[in-house]
Each structure stands twice: as structure tokens, then as C-alpha cells.
Design a protein around this motif. Structure first.
Motif: not given
Length: 551
Positions: A138-149, A241-247
């Protein structure tokens, strides 16, 4: 149908729970081999026996501790899955050298947590920034453009569904067996708890593990006041989670309250609202009012597990992280006194003897080290949790940079608090020079945690900022001394900068600060090499468990 969908997502995630995407075929040999340059790095952790006097506890309390350790071990296994993905036992069994195997166990995988997550075993790729929280392709661009719960959720894994699209799987579903076992142990432990509020918390935390709904148990944890035994357990910090710091990563601490020290500390939390009003920043960045129900206590920690036990060891805790709970109740600050003393004795004092000018070495004291660490945790409650321009919470706006900046804020505002409370006579031990000089020595300790650590990044930024503002000087022979006046000025100006970046949710500004100042320059690198040459440990590791405690 629901179970089939989950199974499909986990299968299609490919590498997500197996870790195979981070290891090439060369690593799939019978025995893992060390990267040559790591031969001299396997002794950077000083072993410390994590024991405590349990003679004052009842048999019920001792049984309770045993159960909490059992639940903690499940958190430990879960964090291995989040951090690495491969089976822990088979991975470690493939490392024949005892010292190397121990180093891998400390790091929860083949990457050196105190050296920018570099692989120390042959055949392993660089660690992915998202660990096992996200698909490796998964790329950052894919994550940021995706819409999911639950896209930014704390308690879910990002996976691919049967069509290859991004979706999430809740922790309670992805790890259902482990969560149910841990919950059952906590419920059993509640029957041994002699404090009713603690028993209630254990039952509520068990329910949280099963439901992924943690806020109610966080409120219950904040309401506990009289329990001598405590446990911090579950998915808590987002550093892994050093990709986004979310999880959030799984971890646990089992604790015994030090009643005498806790009584000494109780008075400080009451000053939070006044200190918030006095912060050296525009009033719009300090409009939030810290919760008045916060408390401050000292503990002996008797067991670490999961994230808290990986690499560098935590010596103080400031929780919960839920912004709503913080604004309503404040936080609890837990000072892990025995672990703190171990780090001071084995690391801080040798660092001071090596890098601090002789005239100021006597200013490096355990009292100041304890206070600086304590007020770091208290200072997490100051400042701002929500951006002033409707960009959401600071954590959401700053993404992967949020943790490093928050740690930097806590360090610098901790010093601000010490200065204010010394001036008021509330702190009556030592002089300001003790706290500043000990803080300086502490930077050398924490900056060795490396670029992959939020604390390490924060220390690099602060060291370079202090250097630019003349807060310290370095002699030709590499000895450091603190300039008291310029240190005070630098503390205030850096406080203002950090609070402004947080309040504005200025992602680009924080990224620029970390990129320009979050690195180790030549002089500092040479001085850190001197610490390594002197065989000063970077951190500690624990001999711990029921047997150590005599349970």
C-alpha cells in the motif's frame, strides 16, 4: 458470511500477518546470521532484575499479580504480531547465538529499534513504516485517496478485501482468540482485587478488549484512587505506526504503588490550570483547560510486555491518550521509580562523567532526573489537544509527526514547569542549574534511542535548537556546560514554536522542523561514539516474571 469475509481479507492481505514481505529468501535458512557491523552492538542493553518487595501484600494480591502477568504475556504476543508478523518462537529458534537471540527478543524482530530500525540479521529488508498495521504493497497515495470505514482508527488493521480494495478489520476480530483469553484472565483477576474500583476497571477493560470500545474503561481507570496494585493493558500508544501514527500497539505494565513517594507528588497536579495560563504563547493556543482530576503517583514496575518492553524502556507513563477523557478528567502520571533509578545509575551518571564539564557534574542528580521525567509526563496535559482552525485533533492533523512533536512539547514544557514551581517555592529540592544540567545529560541519553523513536527525534530537534540559541557550549575537548540565561530563553521560544505548530495543525511546518533539525550532526555523533567507546549502555533490559518475584 462475516467470518468468511474476514478470512478472505486476512488471506488477501498477503504479508500483513506473516511478515514475509520484509524478508527475502536468504533469511529463510535454518539459521539467521548477524550483519557483520553488529558484532559490537549486542551489549548496548544493561540487564536489570525487575524485583520488588511483596511481603506487605496479601495472598489475594499476590494471586492478582500473577494473573495480570499472564494477561500481559498475551499483549506481548500480540505486539510481536503487530511489529513483525512472523511466528516469534520459530524466528527466535532460528538464531543459534545466545547474545544475538537475546538482542532480537529485545527488539521484537530483526530491526534495531535504537538505530533507526536498521536490520541486524542478514536477509531482512528495511522495516516498513507501517509495521504490520497496513498492507506492505500500500502506498500513502492509495491510502489517502481511498474511502473506507475506520480509516484513521486506533483499534483496527488496514487490509485488502476480496476485490483488493482497502478496508479494516477490528482488533477484536483479527485477534479474537487472544483478546478473549486476555479478557477472561482480567475477569478472573477482578475476583482477587481487594479494591472495588480496581475490580470494576478490570471487568470494564476485559469488555473493552472484546468490543474495541476503550473510553469507558479509561474513565474508570481515571476514577481509581486507592488501589495499591495497578495494570496498564491493551492497545495504547501509536509509536509503532510510523506511517501515520494512527494505530495503537499492544502493551502492558504491572505496577505496585509507592505510597510514600506518591504522597510527596500529589501537590503538583493542582498547579496545572495556573501553569497553563502562564504558558509563553499567544492565549488562543492555551485556551483549553486541563482536567482538574489528574493525579500524580510513583510506582515500582514489576512487569513490562509488548510495546513498553520493546527496545528502550519507558520510565514514566501519562495516560489515557483519549483527548475527550483528558479534557474531562485530565490524565494519570505514573512515575516508574525503580526503573528510573536503574537508568540513572547505569546510564545517566556515566554519561555525565564523560560529557559534562567537571564544574557542573555535581548538578546531575537523581532528584532532578526524577523531577524532569515526572514533569515531562505532567506537561503532556498542558498546551492544546484540538487545533484552532478546525483541522481536528493535533494527533490527526500532524499524523506521523504528532508523536515526536508531542514528546518534544512535554520535555520543554516540563522544564518550564520546574522553573515556575521552583520560583514559587513549591519545589524545594535543588537549584535550577541542577534541573537544566540533568536535562542536558538526559538529551545525550535519549538521543541515543535513534531516529525511529519519537523520543529520539524530539531530542535531536531540541539539541540542535539549543545549540543554535547558545543554551549550552562545547569545549574543544568535547565537554558541555549549560548557559543558564540562554537556556531559559531557548526553553520559552521553543515552547512557543511547538505549541503554535500544534495549535495550527501545521503538518508541513513540523515536517520541515524534523527534516532540518531532527538529525545528528558531526560533533554530536563523535560525542556519542565516545559514550559507545566507554561501554556506557544505551538502555536497560529486564530479568522479570513470576519466578523473579517469587510467585
Amino acid at each position: 458470511m462475516k467470518l468468511n469475509k474476514i478470512a478472505a481479507m486476512l488471506i488477501l492481505a498477503g504479508t500483513a500477518l506473516t511478515g514475509c514481505g520484509q524478508v527475502d529468501q536468504a533469511a529463510k535458512q535454518a539459521e539467521y546470521q548477524i550483519v557483520p557491523e553488529y558484532q559490537n552492538r549486542l551489549n548496548i542493553y544493561e540487564p536489570v532484575t525487575l524485583s520488588a518487595d511483596l511481603s506487605h501484600l496479601t495472598e489475594n494480591q499476590k494471586a492478582l499479580i500473577g494473573l495480570l502477568i499472564e494477561a500481559s504475556d498475551i499483549m506481548d504476543d500480540l505486539f510481536w504480531q503487530q511489529a513483525f508478523g512472523q511466528d516469534k518462537d520459530s524466528f527466535l529458534a532460528g538464531i543459534k547465538d545466545e547474545k544475538l537471540r537475546e538482542f532480537a527478543a529485545i527488539n521484537y524482530g530483526p530491526w534495531d529499534r535504537l538505530n533507526g530500525d536498521k536490520p541486524f540479521l542478514k536477509g531482512f529488508d528495511e522495516k516498513t513504516a507501517g509495521a504490520e498495521f497496513y498492507p506492505h504493497d500500500m502506498s500513502k497515495a492509495e491510502f489517502e485517496n481511498a474511502d473506507f470505514a475506520d480509516k484513521e482508527g486506533l483499534y483496527s488493521l488496514v487490509r485488502r478485501d476480496h476485490e483488493g480494495q482497502l478496508t479494516t478489520v477490528a482488533y477484536s476480530e483479527a485477534f479474537s482468540d487472544e483478546m478473549n483469553r486476555a479478557a477472561a484472565i482480567l475477569e478472573k483477576a477482578s475476583g482477587y482485587a481487594e479494591d472495588k474500583e480496581f475490580a470494576n476497571y478490570l471487568n470494564m477493560r476485559a469488555e473493552a478488549l472484546r468490543s474495541d470500545q476503550y473510553q469507558a474503561s479509561d474513565f474508570a481507570w481515571m476514577d481509581m484512587k486507592n488501589n495499591m496494585i495497578d495494570v496498564v493493558i491493551g492497545p495504547i500508544e501509536t509509536y509503532e505506526d510510523q506511517l501515520y501514527g494512527y494505530r495503537a500497539g499492544f502493551e502492558s505494565y504491572v505496577l505496585i504503588k509507592d505510597m510514600a513517594w506518591s504522597e510527596k507528588l500529589a501537590k503538583y497536579a493542582a498547579f496545572l490550570p495556573e501553569l497553563q495560563r502562564g504558558l509563553p504563547v499567544n492565549k488562543k493556543y492555551k485556551a483549553e483547560v486541563p482536567g482538574s482530576d489528574a493525579d500524580l503517583n510513583a510506582y515500582d514496575v514489576i512487569y513490562y510486555a509488548g510495546h513498553s518492553n520493546a527496545g528502550g524502556k519507558t520510565i514514566a507513563i501519562n495516560l489515557p491518550n483519549d483527548e475527550e477523557v483528558q479534557l474531562a478528567k485530565g490524565t494519570r502520571r505514573l512515575q516508574l521509580k525503580n526503573a528510573m533509578q536503574a537508568k540513572f545509575d547505569t546510564i545517566m551518571q556515566p554519561i555525565a562523567a564523560t560529557l559534562i564539564t567537571p564544574e557542573q557534574r555535581e548538578n546531575v542528580t537523581f532528584t532532578a532526573f526524577f523531577a524532569n521525567t515526572m514533569f515531562h509526563e505532567v506537561a503532556h496535559g498542558l498546551g492544546i489537544k484540538n487545533t484552532i482552525n478546525d483541522n481536528g485533533t493535533v494527533r490527526q492533523a500532524l499524523k506521523e509527526h504528532a508523536s515526536a512533536l508531542e514528546e518534544g512539547k512535554a520535555d520543554i514544557l516540563g522544564l518550564y514547569m520546574v522553573r515556575q514551581l521552583l520560583a514559587k517555592g513549591v519545589i524545594d529540592e535543588g537549584e535550577l542549574e541542577d534541573y537544566y544540567t540533568t536535562f542536558m545529560a538526559g538529551i545525550f541519553r535519549s538521543v541515543r534511542f535513534g531516529a525511529s523513536s519519537a523520543h529520539g527525534k524530539a531530542n535531536m530537534v531540541r539539541f540542535n535548537y539549543f545549540q543554535e540559541h547558545g543554551a549550552f557550549s562545547r569545549s574543544e575537548d568535547g565537554l558541555y556546560s549549560v548557559n543558564m540565561e540562554k537556556m531559559t530563553q531557548a526553553v520559552d521560544s521553543l515552547s512557543e514554536l511547538i505549541l503554535t505548530l500544534q495549535g495550527n495543525g501545521d503538518y508541513a511546518g513540523v515536517a520541515k522542523l524534523v527534516e532540518e533539525s531532527g538529525m545528528i550532526k558531526a560533533d554530536l555523533a563523535a560525542d556519542l561514539d565516545r559514550l559507545e567507546s566507554a561501554n556506557i549502555p544505551v538502555d536497560i533490559t529486564f530479568k522479570q516474571g513470576k519466578q523473579v518475584l517469587g510467585l
